[in-house]
Design a protein around this motif. Structure first.
Motif, PDB file in Angstrom:
ATOM      1  N   UNK A   1       0.901  -1.368   0.221  1.00  0.00           N
ATOM      2  CA  UNK A   1      -0.021  -0.003  -0.023  1.00  0.00           C
ATOM      3  C   UNK A   1       0.804   1.384   0.136  1.00  0.00           C
TER       4      UNK A   1
ATOM      5  N   UNK B   1       2.695   5.862  -6.992  1.00  0.00           N
ATOM      6  CA  UNK B   1       1.642   5.678  -7.786  1.00  0.00           C
ATOM      7  C   UNK B   1       1.831   4.596  -8.842  1.00  0.00           C
TER       8      UNK B   1
ATOM      9  N   UNK C   1      -5.621  -4.914   1.355  1.00  0.00           N
ATOM     10  CA  UNK C   1      -6.038  -4.064   2.772  1.00  0.00           C
ATOM     11  C   UNK C   1      -7.449  -4.360   2.928  1.00  0.00           C
TER      12      UNK C   1
ATOM     13  N   UNK D   1      -7.061  10.912   3.311  1.00  0.00           N
ATOM     14  CA  UNK D   1      -5.896  10.892   2.590  1.00  0.00           C
ATOM     15  C   UNK D   1      -5.307  12.127   2.077  1.00  0.00           C
TER      16      UNK D   1
ATOM     17  N   UNK E   1      -1.415   4.306 -11.125  1.00  0.00           N
ATOM     18  CA  UNK E   1      -2.205   4.670 -10.539  1.00  0.00           C
ATOM     19  C   UNK E   1      -2.752   6.134 -10.858  1.00  0.00           C
TER      20      UNK E   1
ATOM     21  N   UNK F   1      -2.528  11.260  -9.701  1.00  0.00           N
ATOM     22  CA  UNK F   1      -2.825  10.047  -9.034  1.00  0.00           C
ATOM     23  C   UNK F   1      -3.319  10.025  -7.393  1.00  0.00           C
ATOM     24  N   UNK F   2      -3.825  10.717  -7.088  1.00  0.00           N
ATOM     25  CA  UNK F   2      -4.072  10.875  -5.640  1.00  0.00           C
ATOM     26  C   UNK F   2      -5.439  10.380  -5.528  1.00  0.00           C
ATOM     27  N   UNK F   3      -5.609   8.989  -4.812  1.00  0.00           N
ATOM     28  CA  UNK F   3      -6.815   8.307  -4.887  1.00  0.00           C
ATOM     29  C   UNK F   3      -6.911   7.792  -3.431  1.00  0.00           C
ATOM     30  N   UNK F   4      -8.074   7.727  -2.807  1.00  0.00           N
ATOM     31  CA  UNK F   4      -8.175   7.002  -1.357  1.00  0.00           C
ATOM     32  C   UNK F   4      -8.355   5.478  -1.808  1.00  0.00           C
ATOM     33  N   UNK F   5      -7.419   4.841  -1.358  1.00  0.00           N
ATOM     34  CA  UNK F   5      -7.285   3.404  -1.654  1.00  0.00           C
ATOM     35  C   UNK F   5      -8.249   2.452  -0.996  1.00  0.00           C
TER      36      UNK F   5
END
Lengths: 319, 319
Positions: free
Chosen positions: A265, A272, A314, B107, B274, B305-309
């Motif tokens: 993670x 990324x 996760x 995040x 991502x 590429x900012x994602x809440x996984x």
């Protein structure tokens, strides 16, 4: 047949160059900070079929004589090796036969078939798949290409480290995950030849630590009941990979399951890059053994990026 | 103050070079096949703070005089611009104040704070955030840096297209997502100046299609009730971006929600990169309008590429 040497890996690199990617090397300041070392990521997750496996498979398939090649190649791997062998065979224009249990996830069946392989289903047992593979070979005359216990495969997998060390000859350490040992064997041969003082490490899930125990015992101990999210690393060392690791590898570091998921993670969020659990194992091992490489320049072979996006660890780990 | 020209973008590039990444350009054969065109992905998801926003923010912060800079900078932002401004300010050693709604993904909150910004939370409404920002400026004397309606920001965002076209001067088409229009404005100015015959397209969620309607109407139509997973594209065009788009952009393509999620997932699976939903919008738009660029060489600015996984859209979309 003696173990591969650097010349074999260079020959493999020349042979596979038209067919595989030269993958990029990524760096990430927050990963350096997290691990306390200067990290260079060799991105085999960005390789064709999403894993280093295409290197060895392509080298093996391209090494066959024309008559042998015409009868095709065969394996009983439904994972990355099966896909890689299928693509390598298609590239050469020969048949690939893949035996797999009928209960394999649909996404794997589709991937192998998508690369043009002829799939033969069997019952989900070791004995059934070996019998099915033997019957298939008897019918077709196809050459079985083992996923790792094969010198052509080992030489092909070593080309990733060759590329990394060509670009970064001053690495202090190189580390790769260990399942059957094909990737780490090729990595070790290339690294030791190119950089005599480099430290060569492996990384393995603590829940499938047969390589750690095998090196300690001095003989191969089978991976009996692997319990790990890193499904690419459930194999047992082979008769060809074991002596190579024994000669070159300083040690194999274990990685716990929670650390593997956390490392995977972390890499996703910060770089990324999508990596599969097996590729996160060296990152997790360094995180859990922070003094091993503190302050050093460390090359990590990120082995692959094939993940089922519907079942991320996760999300599912608490099931 | 006239709109930026190529010289301003080149000056921005020189100014920000020490502080941002020159991002790589990725290609992917299966993406080419899926879209029926030759696609070059400018990977701003691999940029610092995970988005192109650091380009404009760094250019704006580095453009301030010393006295002005010393009082700090401020913004209201749902995430990427806030993070970018925070990092740009930290790089220059000045304070950054960020107003954001309390309901943004965890995040993003953590990231803004992690870059050293002073965060002030407000209710999730336009009025609340503007009031909070005004109060903050009255207290501190900080300079508000608008996320897109600012020529320094526009010039900074244009540096991504500048780099892409330096490496690939023969693009037939360049396409970027549109929220407030800062990225597309900078992209359009750079592309038109460097490549007079290039086609410049935008892409926008059909559920937040204010830019499409604004260009059709000839005046800015606010984005009243955006309904889209692409949370970076919920802005309304600004007084500075609207005329630039009107002058240079051939058309803005819409992308439906299902197509955005499908495109995002396709890029994750095939490129192992991502990308956030906003970055998938141009891919989705090309998928939905396949004849627009059939057979052409198309540059796509992958915006971030900012994602809440923990909340991936293919998991949560059916909620």
């Amino acid at each position: 047949m003696p173990a591969p040497v650097l010349a074999d890996i260079r020959e493999a690199a020349r042979r596979i160059r038209p067919h595989v990617h030269r993958t990029p090397v990524f760096t990430c300041a927050s990963l350096d900070h997290w691990l306390g070392a200067r990290i260079l990521l060799k991105c085999e997750n960005l390789q064709k079929v999403g894993a280093f496996k295409i290197r060895g498979a392509t080298n093996a398939v391209c090494s066959l004589g024309d008559d042998e090649a015409a009868r095709g190649v065969a394996t009983h791997s439904s994972g990355n090796h099966g896909q890689a062998l299928a693509l390598a065979a298609r590239t050469r224009g020969i048949p690939a036969h893949v035996v797999m249990p009928h209960d394999v996830p649909a996404v794997k069946k589709a991937a192998v078939a998508g690369y043009g392989a002829r799939v033969r289903y069997c019952e989900p047992s070791v004995r059934a798949r070996e019998e099915a593979l033997a019957a298939l070979v008897a019918e077709t005359g196809a050459t079985v290409i083992h996923p790792y216990n094969d010198h052509r495969i080992i030489a092909g997998q070593g080309t990733a480290a060759l590329e990394l060390l060509e670009e970064h000859p001053d690495l202090d350490v190189i580390i790769a995950p260990v399942g059957g040992g094909g990737l780490l064997s090729g990595t070790a041969i290339a690294a030791r030849a190119l950089s005599p003082d480099i430290r060569i490490l492996g990384a393995e899930p603590a829940g499938a630590d047969d390589a750690i125990r095998s090196l300690a015992a001095g003989h191969i101990i089978p991976c009996a009941q692997p319990r790990t999210v890193a499904d690419g690393l459930r194999g047992t060392l082979g008769s060809l990979t074991f002596p190579i690791l024994r000669e070159h590898v300083e040690c194999i570091l274990p990685a716990g399951e929670a650390a593997i998921v956390e490392a995977m993670r972390f890499v996703w969020e910060r770089t990324k890059l999508i990596i599969e659990p097996s590729a996160a194992v060296p990152v997790a091992a360094l995180r859990e053994s922070p003094r091993t490489c503190a302050g050093l320049k460390v090359g990590i072979i990120l082995s692959g990026g094939n993940v089922d996006l519907d079942h991320l660890p996760w999300v599912t780990e608490t099931r």
